[in-house]
Write a protein that holds these residues in place. Structure first.
Motif, PDB file in Angstrom:
ATOM      1  N   HIS A 180      46.805 -76.137  35.201  1.00 56.16           N
ATOM      2  CA  HIS A 180      45.505 -76.578  35.702  1.00 56.16           C
ATOM      3  C   HIS A 180      45.042 -75.635  36.806  1.00 56.16           C
ATOM      4  N   ASP A 222      43.630 -76.125  39.583  1.00 56.01           N
ATOM      5  CA  ASP A 222      43.860 -76.557  40.955  1.00 56.01           C
ATOM      6  C   ASP A 222      45.327 -76.527  41.380  1.00 56.01           C
ATOM      7  N   LEU A 224      53.669 -80.790  40.046  1.00 59.39           N
ATOM      8  CA  LEU A 224      53.948 -81.853  39.077  1.00 59.39           C
ATOM      9  C   LEU A 224      53.973 -81.213  37.699  1.00 59.39           C
ATOM     10  N   VAL A 270      54.964 -81.442  33.599  1.00 55.65           N
ATOM     11  CA  VAL A 270      55.250 -82.363  32.492  1.00 55.65           C
ATOM     12  C   VAL A 270      55.732 -81.575  31.274  1.00 55.65           C
ATOM     13  N   ASP A 302      59.863 -84.927  25.784  1.00 58.94           N
ATOM     14  CA  ASP A 302      61.226 -85.457  25.681  1.00 58.94           C
ATOM     15  C   ASP A 302      62.009 -84.586  24.693  1.00 58.94           C
ATOM     16  N   ASP A 320      58.951 -83.383  35.645  1.00 53.29           N
ATOM     17  CA  ASP A 320      58.762 -84.652  36.347  1.00 53.29           C
ATOM     18  C   ASP A 320      58.579 -85.817  35.386  1.00 53.29           C
ATOM     19  N   SER A 321      57.630 -85.681  34.461  1.00 47.98           N
ATOM     20  CA  SER A 321      57.401 -86.789  33.526  1.00 47.98           C
ATOM     21  C   SER A 321      57.642 -86.294  32.109  1.00 47.98           C
ATOM     22  N   VAL A 322      58.475 -87.017  31.365  1.00 47.01           N
ATOM     23  CA  VAL A 322      58.727 -86.620  29.981  1.00 47.01           C
ATOM     24  C   VAL A 322      57.850 -87.462  29.058  1.00 47.01           C
ATOM     25  N   GLU A 323      57.180 -86.810  28.150  1.00 47.53           N
ATOM     26  CA  GLU A 323      56.239 -87.469  27.258  1.00 47.53           C
ATOM     27  C   GLU A 323      56.809 -87.470  25.842  1.00 47.53           C
ATOM     28  N   SER A 324      56.336 -88.440  25.044  1.00 46.77           N
ATOM     29  CA  SER A 324      56.930 -88.564  23.715  1.00 46.77           C
ATOM     30  C   SER A 324      56.203 -87.730  22.676  1.00 46.77           C
ATOM     31  N   ARG A 355      47.797 -84.733  30.197  1.00 43.90           N
ATOM     32  CA  ARG A 355      48.123 -84.848  31.629  1.00 43.90           C
ATOM     33  C   ARG A 355      47.628 -83.619  32.389  1.00 43.90           C
ATOM     34  N   GLY A 410      44.202 -83.063  34.943  1.00 43.83           N
ATOM     35  CA  GLY A 410      44.529 -82.654  36.302  1.00 43.83           C
ATOM     36  C   GLY A 410      45.548 -83.544  36.982  1.00 43.83           C
ATOM     37  N   GLU A 411      46.147 -84.506  36.262  1.00 44.80           N
ATOM     38  CA  GLU A 411      47.178 -85.345  36.874  1.00 44.80           C
ATOM     39  C   GLU A 411      48.453 -84.537  37.077  1.00 44.80           C
ATOM     40  N   ALA A 412      48.708 -83.587  36.178  1.00 42.68           N
ATOM     41  CA  ALA A 412      49.866 -82.709  36.338  1.00 42.68           C
ATOM     42  C   ALA A 412      49.353 -81.287  36.581  1.00 42.68           C
ATOM     43  N   ASP A 413      50.170 -80.478  37.287  1.00 42.64           N
ATOM     44  CA  ASP A 413      49.758 -79.105  37.574  1.00 42.64           C
ATOM     45  C   ASP A 413      50.013 -78.194  36.377  1.00 42.64           C
ATOM     46  N   ARG A 447      44.755 -88.238  40.508  1.00 40.83           N
ATOM     47  CA  ARG A 447      44.509 -87.126  41.432  1.00 40.83           C
ATOM     48  C   ARG A 447      43.053 -86.672  41.406  1.00 40.83           C
ATOM     49  N   ARG A 448      42.331 -86.979  40.305  1.00 37.03           N
ATOM     50  CA  ARG A 448      40.892 -86.658  40.253  1.00 37.03           C
ATOM     51  C   ARG A 448      40.074 -87.931  40.412  1.00 37.03           C
ATOM     52  N   PHE A 465      53.054 -90.637  38.595  1.00 37.41           N
ATOM     53  CA  PHE A 465      54.409 -90.070  38.521  1.00 37.41           C
ATOM     54  C   PHE A 465      55.295 -90.462  39.696  1.00 37.41           C
ATOM     55  N   ASN A 476      56.310 -91.298  32.574  1.00 39.33           N
ATOM     56  CA  ASN A 476      57.658 -91.724  32.221  1.00 39.33           C
ATOM     57  C   ASN A 476      58.643 -90.867  33.007  1.00 39.33           C
ATOM     58  N   VAL A 477      58.827 -91.215  34.276  1.00 40.67           N
ATOM     59  CA  VAL A 477      59.632 -90.388  35.176  1.00 40.67           C
ATOM     60  C   VAL A 477      60.945 -91.105  35.469  1.00 40.67           C
ATOM     61  N   PHE A 514      61.345 -97.847  25.141  1.00 32.13           N
ATOM     62  CA  PHE A 514      60.517 -96.914  24.363  1.00 32.13           C
ATOM     63  C   PHE A 514      61.217 -95.556  24.241  1.00 32.13           C
ATOM     64  N   GLU A 559      63.911 -93.691  20.386  1.00 30.42           N
ATOM     65  CA  GLU A 559      63.971 -92.441  19.645  1.00 30.42           C
ATOM     66  C   GLU A 559      65.275 -91.678  19.859  1.00 30.42           C
ATOM     67  N   ARG A 560      66.029 -92.033  20.883  1.00 25.47           N
ATOM     68  CA  ARG A 560      67.301 -91.340  21.108  1.00 25.47           C
ATOM     69  C   ARG A 560      68.440 -92.112  20.478  1.00 25.47           C
TER      70      ARG A 560
END
Lengths: 233, 254
Positions: free
Chosen positions: A105, A107, A123, A125, A128, A151-155, A163, A167-170, B102-103, B119, B202-203, B215, B219-220
């Motif tokens: 992003h 920013d 941040l 992402v 998984d 930081d955050s793992v997505e499916s 994300r 702009g929630e994640a960098d 953040r926005r 997060f 999902n942190v 969730f 899958e694992r």
């Protein structure tokens, strides 16, 4: 009471009858858009064909099949996704290759111009490791020796993209094909070094009837994958 | 009548029975110590009480306000309070992003002073509080409304300030409803998934509560997912038992 039962039965029967001649295709998130275009092409050529497309992360798709979801064709973002499939399936055919890139992003602070600029303050992402883009990320981390923390793992990869776009994640690790249509003023993308690739594959579930085989061949021969940024298999 | 009720019971009980029967007892030793479960349990045991506390602290005065309002204002407030119940949780997550992301409206200001809710565990608490607030407010409002008007009016006539009426008269008279509301809110916070994964991500160790861990585990390792499901059912039973116990204690006090 009895009227209610009749209504319920009609809804139930209606639901069953309408889906009989439908071909069901389950497709990984990164291939959802290209497949919808291919299905449109297909329906223009065969107006009677009824195709239903189900989009989710590769791991979710495989689980759905194993839990008995009626699926005719399964398209995952790599061949390894099919390893855990216990249902009967054809050997996978490669559709096109993809590579891992870093989506950033504008920013992001401090600014990120290479993957080495990623810090704990960002941040970050990623997928998984049960889905192909997460496996690719793991492979890149091993090959590059990077110790970047996710930081955050997505499916699925599209959640990673969303994300960063919001702009929630960098920054986030996605496929090259996920970034080609993005607005370049909000985000930018960087190839990662060394580059890591995955090949999307298609497998048919069970013994495919003629109309499923016809769609399968149509998908495999489609030139659309190149248009969407996939490499030659 | 009885037949329909039986269908209702079976409808609710069969899935739970199926889940318990599918548990892999031979793997239970490994599964209960799986870090995915252990970390998520710890996260849940922080998120749920924190969210419930927030809900009671801001929800009780809101319920008091609702109980004393009538007409169009009340309708408007009720729709507002009910919105997290009616909306799909994923939409609640999108709403929270537009305010606290953040926005977001407030989130961008928070971001400049270095506070980022998505997060973070604070984000998970916020999401759980948002979706469970209505359950507490509606229950507490019922409690406040059932207090005889004459008592409150007498206090007002004597010139007792509104804040003291709430503290000294209304609050003690409605404790049972407030406790019931808090329990309902805790139960809802325990099961919260959609708003959390949308808003807070999902942190591991921060926002991956037990529902998100289910969730992730699905899958694992589906066996692990089923075990986490059973743990969640166990916690839900504890919450329900806490409410029943609370009611009984107060009944015997009377």
């Amino acid at each position: 009471m009895s009227r209610l039962a009749i209504v319920a039965a009609l809804i139930f029967l209606g639901g069953c009858g309408s889906t009989e001649d439908q071909i069901r295709v389950s497709v990984a998130s990164s291939l959802g858009e290209v497949l919808e275009v291919i299905v449109d092409d297909y329906q223009r050529e065969y107006p009677d064909a009824r195709v239903e497309v189900n989009v989710a992360g590769s791991a979710t798709l495989v689980r759905q099949v194993d839990e008995g979801a009626p699926v005719d064709l399964l398209i995952t973002a790599d061949a390894a996704a099919l390893d855990s499939l216990s249902a009967d399936s054809s050997s996978p055919t490669e559709l096109g290759t993809n590579e891992l890139v870093l989506l950033v992003h504008r920013d992001a602070d401090p600014p990120i111009t290479t993957a080495e600029d990623l810090t704990d303050d960002h941040l970050i992402v990623g997928c998984d490791r049960v889905v192909p883009c997460g496996r690719l990320l793991d492979r890149w981390r091993t090959e590059s020796g990077s110790d970047v923390e996710i930081d955050s793992v997505e499916s699925n990869v599209r959640q990673v993209r969303a994300r960063v776009v919001d702009g929630e994640a960098d920054a986030g690790f996605v496929y090259r094909t996920d970034v080609l249509d993005l607005d370049a003023t909000e985000t930018s993308w960087i190839p990662v070094e060394p580059s890591v690739e995955a090949a999307a594959v298609l497998a048919s579930i069970g013994d495919p009837p003629a109309e499923v085989a016809r769609l399968r061949d149509f998908v495999v021969e489609s030139a659309r994958f190149g248009e969407f940024g996939f490499g030659e298999p | 009548m009885k037949a329909l009720a039986t269908i209702g019971v079976a409808f609710l009980a069969l899935p739970i029975l199926g889940l318990v029967l599918q548990l892999r007892w031979d793997r239970i030793g490994d599964l209960v110590s799986d870090p995915l479960l252990v970390t998520a349990l710890r996260t849940t045991l922080v998120v749920v009480p924190a969210a419930t506390l927030i809900v009671i602290v801001i929800g009780t005065p809101l319920a008091w306000l609702l109980a004393r309002t009538d007409g169009a204002t009340r309708t408007l407030l009720r729709v507002l309070v009910l919105s997290p119940v009616v909306l799909p949780p994923v939409v609640s997550g999108v709403l929270l992003l537009s305010a606290f992301g953040r926005r977001g409206l407030l989130g961008s200001a928070l971001d400049t002073v270095g506070i980022v809710l998505p997060f973070s565990i604070a984000g998970a608490i916020l999401a759980a509080a948002f979706v469970s607030l209505p359950f507490h407010v509606l229950a507490a409002e019922e409690g406040f409304r059932s207090i005889p008007h004459s008592q409150l009016d007498a206090a007002r006539l004597l010139g007792v300030p509104e804040a003291r009426i709430l503290r000294d008269y209304a609050f003690p008279a409605a404790t049972r409803a407030i406790a019931a509301g808090g329990t309902l809110a805790a139960a809802r916070a325990l099961g919260e998934f959609g708003a959390t994964i949308t808003f807070a991500g999902n942190v591991e160790g921060a926002t991956r509560t037990l529902p998100l861990a289910t969730f992730t585990a699905l899958e694992r390792d589906p066996d692990l997912a089923r075990l986490i499901g059973v743990v969640l059912i166990g916690l839900a039973v504890l919450v329900a038992a806490a409410q029943r116990r609370g009611i009984r204690t107060r009944q015997t006090l009377r």
